[in-house]
Design a protein around this motif. Structure first.
Motif, PDB file in Angstrom:
ATOM      1  N   GLY A 139       6.808   3.211  14.468  1.00  0.00           N
ATOM      2  CA  GLY A 139       7.064   1.778  14.328  1.00  0.00           C
ATOM      3  C   GLY A 139       6.313   0.948  15.347  1.00  0.00           C
ATOM      4  N   ARG A 140       5.654   1.605  16.303  1.00  0.00           N
ATOM      5  CA  ARG A 140       4.859   0.893  17.304  1.00  0.00           C
ATOM      6  C   ARG A 140       3.385   1.235  17.200  1.00  0.00           C
ATOM      7  NH1 ARG A 140       9.102   3.152  20.050  1.00  0.00           N
ATOM      8  NH2 ARG A 140       7.722   4.746  20.947  1.00  0.00           N
ATOM      9  N   THR A 141       3.034   2.285  16.502  1.00  0.00           N
ATOM     10  CA  THR A 141       1.657   2.764  16.419  1.00  0.00           C
ATOM     11  C   THR A 141       1.138   2.589  15.001  1.00  0.00           C
ATOM     12  OG1 THR A 141       2.133   4.407  18.121  1.00  0.00           O
ATOM     13  CG2 THR A 141       0.138   4.733  16.800  1.00  0.00           C
ATOM     14  N   GLY A 142       0.036   1.826  14.891  1.00  0.00           N
ATOM     15  CA  GLY A 142      -0.597   1.633  13.603  1.00  0.00           C
ATOM     16  C   GLY A 142      -1.797   2.542  13.443  1.00  0.00           C
ATOM     17  N   SER A 143      -2.682   2.191  12.521  1.00  0.00           N
ATOM     18  CA  SER A 143      -3.867   3.012  12.261  1.00  0.00           C
ATOM     19  C   SER A 143      -4.881   2.813  13.381  1.00  0.00           C
ATOM     20  CB  SER A 143      -4.492   2.628  10.917  1.00  0.00           C
ATOM     21  OG  SER A 143      -5.040   1.312  10.986  1.00  0.00           O
ATOM     22  N   ALA A 144      -5.839   3.719  13.442  1.00  0.00           N
ATOM     23  CA  ALA A 144      -6.868   3.630  14.472  1.00  0.00           C
ATOM     24  C   ALA A 144      -7.698   2.359  14.324  1.00  0.00           C
ATOM     25  CB  ALA A 144      -7.776   4.862  14.412  1.00  0.00           C
ATOM     26  N   SER A 145      -7.944   1.942  13.083  1.00  0.00           N
ATOM     27  CA  SER A 145      -8.761   0.749  12.859  1.00  0.00           C
ATOM     28  C   SER A 145      -7.969  -0.544  12.953  1.00  0.00           C
ATOM     29  CB  SER A 145      -9.450   0.830  11.490  1.00  0.00           C
ATOM     30  OG  SER A 145      -8.488   0.937  10.460  1.00  0.00           O
TER      31      SER A 145
ATOM     32  N   ILE B 191      -3.102   1.293   4.234  1.00  0.00           N
ATOM     33  CA  ILE B 191      -2.936   2.061   3.004  1.00  0.00           C
ATOM     34  C   ILE B 191      -4.280   2.074   2.290  1.00  0.00           C
ATOM     35  CG2 ILE B 191      -1.727   2.270   0.819  1.00  0.00           C
ATOM     36  CD1 ILE B 191      -0.232   0.168   3.589  1.00  0.00           C
ATOM     37  N   ASN B 192      -4.923   3.244   2.243  1.00  0.00           N
ATOM     38  CA  ASN B 192      -6.196   3.414   1.549  1.00  0.00           C
ATOM     39  C   ASN B 192      -5.926   3.869   0.125  1.00  0.00           C
ATOM     40  OD1 ASN B 192      -7.966   2.941   3.869  1.00  0.00           O
ATOM     41  ND2 ASN B 192      -7.103   4.842   4.656  1.00  0.00           N
ATOM     42  N   ALA B 193      -6.537   3.167  -0.827  1.00  0.00           N
ATOM     43  CA  ALA B 193      -6.293   3.501  -2.229  1.00  0.00           C
ATOM     44  C   ALA B 193      -7.570   3.301  -3.033  1.00  0.00           C
ATOM     45  CB  ALA B 193      -5.181   2.632  -2.804  1.00  0.00           C
ATOM     46  N   ALA B 194      -7.867   4.243  -3.932  1.00  0.00           N
ATOM     47  CA  ALA B 194      -9.011   4.145  -4.846  1.00  0.00           C
ATOM     48  C   ALA B 194      -8.493   3.993  -6.265  1.00  0.00           C
ATOM     49  CB  ALA B 194      -9.886   5.378  -4.726  1.00  0.00           C
ATOM     50  N   PHE B 195      -9.039   2.984  -6.990  1.00  0.00           N
ATOM     51  CA  PHE B 195      -8.617   2.705  -8.355  1.00  0.00           C
ATOM     52  C   PHE B 195      -9.824   2.760  -9.287  1.00  0.00           C
ATOM     53  CE2 PHE B 195      -5.717   0.357  -5.573  1.00  0.00           C
ATOM     54  CZ  PHE B 195      -4.478   0.743  -6.062  1.00  0.00           C
ATOM     55  N   THR B 196      -9.578   3.045 -10.545  1.00  0.00           N
ATOM     56  CA  THR B 196     -10.623   2.996 -11.560  1.00  0.00           C
ATOM     57  C   THR B 196     -10.071   2.317 -12.792  1.00  0.00           C
ATOM     58  OG1 THR B 196     -12.270   4.299 -12.747  1.00  0.00           O
ATOM     59  CG2 THR B 196     -10.064   5.243 -12.597  1.00  0.00           C
ATOM     60  N   ASP B 197     -11.007   1.699 -13.544  1.00  0.00           N
ATOM     61  CA  ASP B 197     -10.610   1.029 -14.779  1.00  0.00           C
ATOM     62  C   ASP B 197     -11.296   1.744 -15.938  1.00  0.00           C
ATOM     63  OD1 ASP B 197      -9.205  -1.148 -16.072  1.00  0.00           O
ATOM     64  OD2 ASP B 197     -11.182  -1.883 -16.648  1.00  0.00           O
ATOM     65  N   PRO B 198     -10.589   2.595 -16.680  1.00  0.00           N
ATOM     66  CA  PRO B 198     -11.221   3.355 -17.760  1.00  0.00           C
ATOM     67  C   PRO B 198     -11.770   2.428 -18.836  1.00  0.00           C
ATOM     68  CG  PRO B 198      -9.035   4.226 -17.225  1.00  0.00           C
ATOM     69  CD  PRO B 198      -9.161   2.911 -16.541  1.00  0.00           C
ATOM     70  N   ALA B 199     -12.830   2.889 -19.497  1.00  0.00           N
ATOM     71  CA  ALA B 199     -13.417   2.102 -20.585  1.00  0.00           C
ATOM     72  C   ALA B 199     -12.459   2.046 -21.756  1.00  0.00           C
ATOM     73  CB  ALA B 199     -14.742   2.710 -21.023  1.00  0.00           C
ATOM     74  N   GLY B 200     -12.322   0.843 -22.319  1.00  0.00           N
ATOM     75  CA  GLY B 200     -11.488   0.662 -23.509  1.00  0.00           C
ATOM     76  C   GLY B 200     -12.281  -0.065 -24.569  1.00  0.00           C
ATOM     77  N   GLY B 201     -12.309   0.424 -25.783  1.00  0.00           N
ATOM     78  CA  GLY B 201     -13.073  -0.217 -26.848  1.00  0.00           C
ATOM     79  C   GLY B 201     -14.564  -0.170 -26.600  1.00  0.00           C
ATOM     80  N   GLY B 202     -15.033   0.848 -25.882  1.00  0.00           N
ATOM     81  CA  GLY B 202     -16.459   0.985 -25.618  1.00  0.00           C
ATOM     82  C   GLY B 202     -16.932   0.184 -24.432  1.00  0.00           C
ATOM     83  N   THR B 203     -16.052  -0.555 -23.765  1.00  0.00           N
ATOM     84  CA  THR B 203     -16.438  -1.316 -22.589  1.00  0.00           C
ATOM     85  C   THR B 203     -15.281  -1.309 -21.618  1.00  0.00           C
ATOM     86  OG1 THR B 203     -17.310  -3.437 -21.797  1.00  0.00           O
ATOM     87  CG2 THR B 203     -15.599  -3.523 -23.482  1.00  0.00           C
ATOM     88  N   HIS B 204     -15.521  -1.732 -20.406  1.00  0.00           N
ATOM     89  CA  HIS B 204     -14.421  -1.818 -19.448  1.00  0.00           C
ATOM     90  C   HIS B 204     -14.619  -3.026 -18.544  1.00  0.00           C
ATOM     91  CE1 HIS B 204     -16.850  -0.493 -16.038  1.00  0.00           C
ATOM     92  NE2 HIS B 204     -17.324   0.474 -16.798  1.00  0.00           N
ATOM     93  N   SER B 205     -13.531  -3.420 -17.931  1.00  0.00           N
ATOM     94  CA  SER B 205     -13.571  -4.505 -16.969  1.00  0.00           C
ATOM     95  C   SER B 205     -13.917  -3.929 -15.605  1.00  0.00           C
ATOM     96  CB  SER B 205     -12.204  -5.200 -16.917  1.00  0.00           C
ATOM     97  OG  SER B 205     -11.795  -5.586 -18.211  1.00  0.00           O
TER      98      SER B 205
ATOM     99  N   LEU C 128      -3.024  -3.731   4.414  1.00  0.00           N
ATOM    100  CA  LEU C 128      -2.442  -3.640   5.748  1.00  0.00           C
ATOM    101  C   LEU C 128      -0.979  -4.053   5.685  1.00  0.00           C
ATOM    102  CD1 LEU C 128      -5.351  -5.147   7.893  1.00  0.00           C
ATOM    103  CD2 LEU C 128      -4.865  -2.732   7.438  1.00  0.00           C
ATOM    104  N   LEU C 129      -0.109  -3.146   6.137  1.00  0.00           N
ATOM    105  CA  LEU C 129       1.326  -3.410   6.190  1.00  0.00           C
ATOM    106  C   LEU C 129       1.702  -3.585   7.653  1.00  0.00           C
ATOM    107  CD1 LEU C 129       4.078  -3.586   4.742  1.00  0.00           C
ATOM    108  CD2 LEU C 129       4.286  -1.106   5.039  1.00  0.00           C
ATOM    109  N   PRO C 130       2.029  -4.812   8.106  1.00  0.00           N
ATOM    110  CA  PRO C 130       2.334  -5.031   9.517  1.00  0.00           C
ATOM    111  C   PRO C 130       3.495  -4.149   9.983  1.00  0.00           C
ATOM    112  CG  PRO C 130       2.030  -7.124   8.381  1.00  0.00           C
ATOM    113  CD  PRO C 130       2.092  -6.068   7.324  1.00  0.00           C
ATOM    114  N   LEU C 131       3.372  -3.642  11.216  1.00  0.00           N
ATOM    115  CA  LEU C 131       4.436  -2.821  11.776  1.00  0.00           C
ATOM    116  C   LEU C 131       5.735  -3.611  11.884  1.00  0.00           C
ATOM    117  CD1 LEU C 131       2.466  -0.952  14.591  1.00  0.00           C
ATOM    118  CD2 LEU C 131       3.165  -0.063  12.372  1.00  0.00           C
ATOM    119  N   SER C 132       5.614  -4.933  12.001  1.00  0.00           N
ATOM    120  CA  SER C 132       6.828  -5.756  12.095  1.00  0.00           C
ATOM    121  C   SER C 132       7.668  -5.657  10.821  1.00  0.00           C
ATOM    122  CB  SER C 132       6.448  -7.215  12.357  1.00  0.00           C
ATOM    123  OG  SER C 132       5.611  -7.709  11.317  1.00  0.00           O
TER     124      SER C 132
END
Length: 989
Positions: A605-611, A618-632, A670-674
Motif C-alpha cells: 500500500g506504500r510501494t508502487g511500480s518502478a516506473s 496495470i499493463n494490458a494488451a488488447f486486440t480487435d478481431p476483424a469482423g465482416g472482413g474489416t476491423h476497427s 495507473l491506480l493510485p496507492l491512495s
C-alpha cells in the motif's frame, strides 16, 4: 537581306530555351551574317559597340567629385502589369523622375568624392556604401526635406553599391529601389581602359548591370508590409525585365567588362551561355588571380567585375546572359495547358539579356504594342456560355507605330503568331492605340477545355511588323460542376447503433459560381437529384458546408464490413460536380484482452511500480478481431478496482506508443496507492476492458494483485541452552508466519530497539528463523532477546521474545595476531603486525571491547622488549578500562640505570596505588584483577612476581582492555612487540 528586330529577338529566346527547356513551336534559329558588320536593315544601320562608360552623375574638378542624388517617389512600368508599380528611387536632378536603379556615379581613382543626398521622401534617409572604407555608418540620415552629405576618398578602383543606409526604415527603402552603382575608374593601361589598372582587366566595352527585384504587393504598402511574406515576382537588370532589357553592344574580338551590382534582397547567379567570364575583382578589390567562370554567384550587396573576351568569327551572334538560378518569367506568367497534353511552360522574362555582336540599329521601331486591361466576360462561365475577351493595345511607348491587328490564344502560347483568335475594333489601322477591342471564344473551343482555370493570352501587332509582349487574364470555366471535398462520417467505424453524421464542403470558387445543392448515396449512386439531400450551411455562397445523416435504422440494417458514401454538389450553373467518397466501416465485433499484469503483483500500500512509484501500474494488451472482413482500431481502455462499473466510467488507460491507432494496442493504467486505503489485506483484482473505434466495449477481464500491509507474526521463540552454563554460544529460533507474502528477513536484538532493519540478522528458512548468538559480551544474569521478521513487501512484524539466564563463558577474548589486528575492536596510533607479532611504536595500541561488566579478569600477553628505548619515560603496556575508557589497572615499564623494570598500578577510591619497580626483561605478563570490597590486583612478568595491590574495587567493572604502547610520560624510541594475548573470567588462561 532584310533584317527586323522581331526574328532576332525570337532567335535569342530560342537560344536560351535550348539551354533551359523546350522551345516554342514558332521559335526561329539564330541568324548568321558574313564576317564583319551585318548589312543595313530597313530600320537603319546596326549600332556600334558601346565602348567605355561615359562620365555621369558627378561633376569632376581638379581631383574632386561632387555628386547629387535626389530621393523621391516614382513608378515603373513592368511587363504584364496592369498599372505602374510605385517605387522610391534616386534622380540626378530635382526635376528628373526617380529611376530604378538610381543614376550611375562615375569618378576617378584618387578623387575626393562628396555625395549629397536630398531627401524628398516622408521618412529619414541615410546613404550607405558598404565597400567604401573610412566612411562611418550613418544611422540618422537626412530628415524629410533635408540634405545630408557624405565625403570620402575614392582610393580603390572598382564597382561599388550605394543604397539607403542604416535608419529604422532603411531595409524597406532598399527594397523599394533606393539603390545604385558607383564606378571608380582606374588609370588606363597601354592606352586602353582597365578596371583595376592592370593588363588582366583591360577592356573595350563596359556595362553596369544593377540587379534588383520587385514584389508589387510590398511596393503597394512598403511601411506596413510583413517582410516575412516578401516574394518578388519581377527580377530586373537596370530596372528592366526581359523582353525590355537592353543588350550589351559589342563586336567580335573585343573585351567586355561587366560590372555586376547585386542591389536587391536575394542572391542572383548570373550565367553567360557560350562564353567564359573572368572575374577580376569583387567589392572593389582586385583578384590576385582572375578566375574563369560560366556562372558568377552574386549575394545581396556584392559587386563583381568580370571581363568577357568575345571570340572572332561570324558577326551577328548573340550570347545569352541570364539568372540561371532564378525564375525567368514576369509575375509567374506561363503558357500551355493540359488540353493540348503538354505541360505548361514558363513565359520568358526576368533577368535575361544578351551580349550582341550585331546590336540594334540606332533608330527605328523594334518592339510591338503592349496589351492592357485584358478581361473575359462572363467570368466565371460555363461551357454553355459565349465568352468575350476585351483588351486595349498601345504602341505609344514602343515606337508609336500604328496598331493594325491583335489576337487571343487560350492556354498554349506556342501557336504561331498570326494564327490566334482575331480581335475586332474600329481603331485597328488608325493609330498607335486601340481600346475596347474584342475577341469571341467559339463554343467548339470551350467544349474542348477542362474544368477549371485557363489563361487567355493576347498580343498586338504594329505596322512596323512587330508582335508585342503578351498580356493575359484568367478564365474560370465550369464544365462538370462544383467540387466536393472533406467528406467525413461520424462515427466511422460504427457499431450501427445510432445515427451517422455526414458532412462535406462544396466549393465552386475555382469556377466562380455558387453552391446550390448537395446529396449523398450509400453504396451505389443514382440519377442526379435522386440521392438523400444534404443541408447547406451557406446556400448561394461560393463555398458551403454540407451536412446530413444516415439514420440509425438504416445503419442498423447494414452488414458488418466496409460501405461507401458518395457525395456530390450542384452549382449555380446547374451542373452536378464529381463525386467525393468516404468509407463507412460497420464493426460489431468487440475487442478482447490478450494479456495483463499488475506491477507490483503484491504491495504494502506504500510501494508502487518502478516506473510510477505512487501508483500500481496495470499493463494490458488488447486486440480487435476483424469482423465482416474489416476491423476497427483500439480507441480506449479502462479499469475498475474489484468491481466493474458503467462502460466509460473507469480509470483511463494510455496507449504505450502514445496513441490509440492500431488493431492491437499495448496499454497501461495507473491506480493510485491512495485508492487502496480502507481495503482489507489480501487478494484483490483490477477489471479491465477496451473499446474499439466503432464504440464496442469488450468484456471485463480480471487481473489480480495482493495487498499486504502487516508484517509476519513471531511465535515459539526459544533459546538453547538456557541457562547458558558458561556456553560460548546459544541458538535463538522462532516461527514467523505471514498470511499474504513470504518471510524475507528476520533479526534479533537486546535492550533498546535499534529500529527495524538494524538488529542482528537471522537465517530464514520457510517459516523458521534462527541465529547463533555469541555469549562473549553478555553480562551474567537475565537477558531478554527479541525476534521480529520482515515479509517480501518490506513489512516488519511485532517482535516476540525469550528471557535467557546468562552465565558467560570463561574466555573473554584471545588473539595470537596471525590475522593481523582484524580481531580487535579498535586500533589506535602507530601499530603493525610483523612475523605474527603486534609491533607498537611511539604511541600505538589495540583495544578489545569484548568485556561486559566484568568483575574478575585474568589476562596475559607475551611482551618482547625488542628495540624499545624508554629513555626517561614510564610506558604503560596494558590497561583494564571502564565504560568511559578510564584505566582501572595497568602494567607499566621503564629502564633505570640500564635495568628493565615493571610495576603494577591499581585504581582505588582514594586514587592510584603502585607497587615498587621490579627488574624483569619481558616475557609473559600476567595481570589478575577482581572487583570486590577487598579487591586485589596481581602482576607477574615472566618468572618475576612484581607484586599485589589490594583495596575497595567493588565500584568498578571492566568494559575493555588495551595492549601495546598505550601511554608514555616522555619521549621513547624503537618499538615493543606483543604476542599470544588472552583474557578469561574464571580461571587463568
Amino acid at each position: 537581306m532584310t533584317l527586323t528586330r522581331t526574328p532576332r529577338l525570337v532567335a535569342g529566346i530560342a537560344a536560351a530555351l535550348l539551354a533551359l527547356g523546350p522551345a516554342p513551336a514558332n521559335a526561329a534559329a539564330p541568324h548568321t551574317a558574313p564576317a564583319g558588320r551585318a548589312p543595313a536593315s530597313l530600320a537603319g544601320e546596326p549600332a556600334p559597340p558601346q565602348g567605355p562608360l561615359p562620365q555621369t552623375g558627378c561633376q569632376l574638378t581638379g581631383g574632386t567629385a561632387s555628386c547629387e542624388l535626389w530621393a523621391k517617389p516614382g513608378s515603373v512600368v513592368l511587363p504584364g502589369a496592369a498599372t505602374p508599380v510605385p517605387i522610391w528611387g534616386f534622380a540626378s536632378t530635382d526635376a528628373a523622375p526617380a529611376t530604378l536603379p538610381g543614376p550611375v556615379l562615375v569618378v576617378d581613382q584618387g578623387d575626393r568624392v562628396t555625395i549629397s543626398v536630398h531627401n524628398g521622401l516622408a521618412d529619414d534617409l541615410a546613404l550607405a556604401l558598404p565597400a567604401v572604407t573610412g566612411l562611418a555608418p550613418d544611422r540618422t540620415g537626412a530628415a524629410p526635406g533635408g540634405t545630408r552629405s557624405y565625403t570620402f576618398t575614392a582610393s580603390r578602383p572598382g564597382t561599388y553599391l550605394y543604397e539607403a543606409g542604416h535608419t529604422a526604415i532603411g531595409p524597406r527603402q532598399v527594397a523599394m529601389g533606393l539603390v545604385g552603382a558607383l564606378v571608380v575608374r582606374a588609370p588606363a593601361v597601354g592606352g586602353r581602359p582597365s578596371a583595376y589598372g592592370d593588363a588582366a582587366s583591360v577592356y573595350d566595352d563596359e556595362a553596369v548591370l544593377v540587379l534588383t527585384e520587385v514584389d508589387p504587393a510590398f511596393n503597394a504598402a512598403p511601411r506596413t508590409y510583413d517582410m516575412r511574406a516578401y516574394a518578388p515576382t519581377y527580377r530586373l537588370i537596370n530596372g528592366k525585365a526581359f523582353p525590355e532589357t537592353d543588350v550589351v553592344a559589342t563586336d567580335v574580338g573585343r573585351r567586355v567588362l561587366l560590372r555586376y551590382v547585386a542591389a536587391g534582397l536575394q542572391p542572383h547567379p548570373m550565367t553567360l551561355l557560350g562564353l567564359d567570364q573572368s572575374v577580376v575583382g569583387q567589392d572593389a578589390r582586385p583578384a590576385a588571380y582572375p578566375e574563369a567562370a560560366v556562372t558568377v554567384p552574386l549575394q545581396p550587396g556584392q559587386a563583381v567585375d568580370a571581363v568577357v573576351a568575345v571570340p572572332g568569327g561570324p558577326d551577328g551572334r548573340r550570347f545569352a546572359l541570364l539568372e540561371s538560378g532564378g525564375r525567368l518569367n514576369n509575375a509567374g506568367q506561363r503558357y500551355g495547358a493540359t488540353v493540348t497534353g503538354v505541360s505548361p511552360q514558363q513565359a520568358f522574362g526576368g533577368m535575361l539579356t544578351f551580349l550582341d555582336t550585331n546590336p540594334p540599329p540606332v533608330s527605328g521601331d523594334h518592339a510591338g504594342p503592349t496589351a492592357a486591361n485584358v478581361r473575359a466576360a462572363p467570368n466565371p462561365a460555363s461551357v454553355r456560355d459565349a465568352v468575350t475577351v476585351t483588351a486595349d493595345f498601345t504602341d505609344a511607348r514602343n515606337g508609336n507605330s500604328v496598331v493594325d491587328r491583335a489576337e487571343a490564344v487560350v492556354d498554349d502560347l506556342r501557336v504561331a503568331e498570326g494564327t490566334g483568335i482575331p480581335f475586332t475594333a474600329a481603331g485597328f489601322g488608325a493609330g498607335p492605340t486601340v481600346t475596347g477591342a474584342t475577341a469571341a471564344l467559339p463554343a467548339d473551343l470551350l467544349t474542348t477545355l477542362a474544368q477549371g482555370r485557363h489563361t487567355i493570352w493576347v498580343r498586338g501587332h504594329d505596322a512596323a511588323g512587330n508582335w508585342g509582349v503578351v498580356g493575359s487574364t484568367t478564365l474560370n470555366l465550369a464544365v462538370t460542376g462544383a467540387v466536393t471535398t472533406g467528406v467525413t462520417l461520424s462515427p466511422s467505424p460504427t457499431a450501427g447503433t445510432g445515427d451517422i453524421a455526414v458532412s462535406a464542403t462544396g466549393d465552386d470558387r475555382g469556377l466562380g459560381g455558387t453552391v446550390t445543392g448537395a446529396e449523398y448515396f450509400l453504396d451505389t449512386t443514382g440519377a442526379n437529384g435522386t440521392g438523400t439531400p444534404l443541408t447547406l450551411g451557406s446556400p448561394g455562397a461560393a463555398v458551403s458546408a454540407e451536412s446530413g445523416g444516415v439514420p440509425a435504422v438504416v445503419a442498423a440494417a447494414l452488414a458488418e464490413g466496409r460501405h461507401t458514401v458518395w457525395v456530390h454538389t450542384r452549382d449555380s450553373f446547374g451542373l452536378w460536380g464529381p463525386y467525393a467518397t468516404a468509407d463507412l466501416v460497420v464493426d460489431r465485433t468487440v475487442p478482447t484482452l490478450l494479456s495483463a499484469a499488475v506491477d507490483p503483483a503484491a504491495t504494502d500500500g506504500r510501494t508502487g511500480s518502478a516506473s510510477d512509484p505512487t501508483d500500481l501500474r496495470i499493463n494490458a494488451a488488447f486486440t480487435d478481431p476483424a469482423g465482416g472482413g474489416t476491423h476497427s482500431v483500439i480507441a480506449g481502455a479502462e479499469g475498475f478496482l474489484d468491481a466493474g462499473g458503467a462502460d466509460g466510467s473507469g480509470f483511463t488507460f494510455v496507449a504505450l506508443d502514445g496513441s490509440f491507432n492500431g488493431g492491437t494496442e499495448n496499454t497501461y493504467g495507473l491506480l493510485p496507492l491512495s485508492e487502496l486505503t480502507g481495503l482489507a489485506d489480501g487478494a484483490h483484482q483490477v477489471l479491465v476492458h477496451a473499446r474499439d473505434s466503432a464504440g464496442n466495449w469488450g468484456p471485463l477481464a480480471a487481473v489480480g494483485f495482493v495487498l499486504d500491509r502487516t508484517g509476519p507474526v513471531i511465535t515459539a521463540v526459544t533459546a538453547a541452552p538456557n541457562p547458558t552454563a558458561r556456553a560460548a554460544t546459544l541458538t535463538l529460533s522462532a516461527t514467523a508466519t505471514d498470511a499474504a507474502s513470504a518471510v524475507a528477513a528476520a533479526e534479533w536484538y537486546e535492550g533498546a530497539d535499534p529500529g527495524a532493519g538494524h538488529g542482528h540478522p537471522m537465517t530464514v528458512s520457510g517459516t523458521g528463523v534462527s541465529a547463533t548468538v555469541a555469549l562473549n559480551g553478555f553480562s551474567r544474569g537475565a537477558h531478554t532477546l527479541r525476534v521480529r521478521a520482515r515479509d517480501a513487501l518490506g513489512n516488519w512484524g511485532t517482535a516476540g521474545s525469550v528471557t535467557v539466564t546468562v552465565d558467560p563463558p570463561n574466555v573473554i577474548f584471545a588473539d595470537a595476531f596471525t590475522g593481523g589486528t582484524s580481531a580487535w575492536s579498535q586500533v589506535s596510533g602507530t601499530v603493525s603486525v610483523s612475523g605474527g607479532q603486534l609491533v607498537a611504536g611511539t604511541v600505538g595500541y589495540v583495544v578489545d571491547n569484548t568485556p561486559a561488566a566484568e568483575r574478575t579478569v585474568h589476562a596475559k600477553a607475551d611482551v618482547i622488549l625488542g628495540t624499545v628505548n624508554p629513555q626517561t619515560a614510564v610506558v604503560t603496556v596494558y590497561q583494564l578500562r571502564n565504560a568511559s575508557g578510564g584505566a582501572l589497572a595497568m602494567a607499566q615499564y621503564r629502564r633505570s640505570n640500564g635495568v628493565n623494570q615493571f610495576r603494577l598500578g591499581l585504581l582505588r577510591p582514594a586514587g592510584w596505588a603502585y607497587t615498587g619497580w621490579a627488574a624483569a626483561s619481558g616475557g609473559t605478563v600476567r595481570l589478575d584483577w577482581a572487583s570486590a570490597t577487598a579487591g586485589s590486583a596481581t602482576l607477574k612478568v615472566g618468572a618475576v612476581t612484581v607484586g599485589t595491590l589490594t583495596g575497595d574495587t567493588s565500584g568498578y567493572t571492566v568494559e575493555s582492555a588495551a595492549l601495546g604502547l598505550v601511554a608514555r610520560t616522555a619521549t621513547t624510541s624503537g618499538s615493543l612487540r606483543f604476542d599470544n594475548y588472552a583474557a578469561t573470567r574464571y580461571t587463568a588462561p
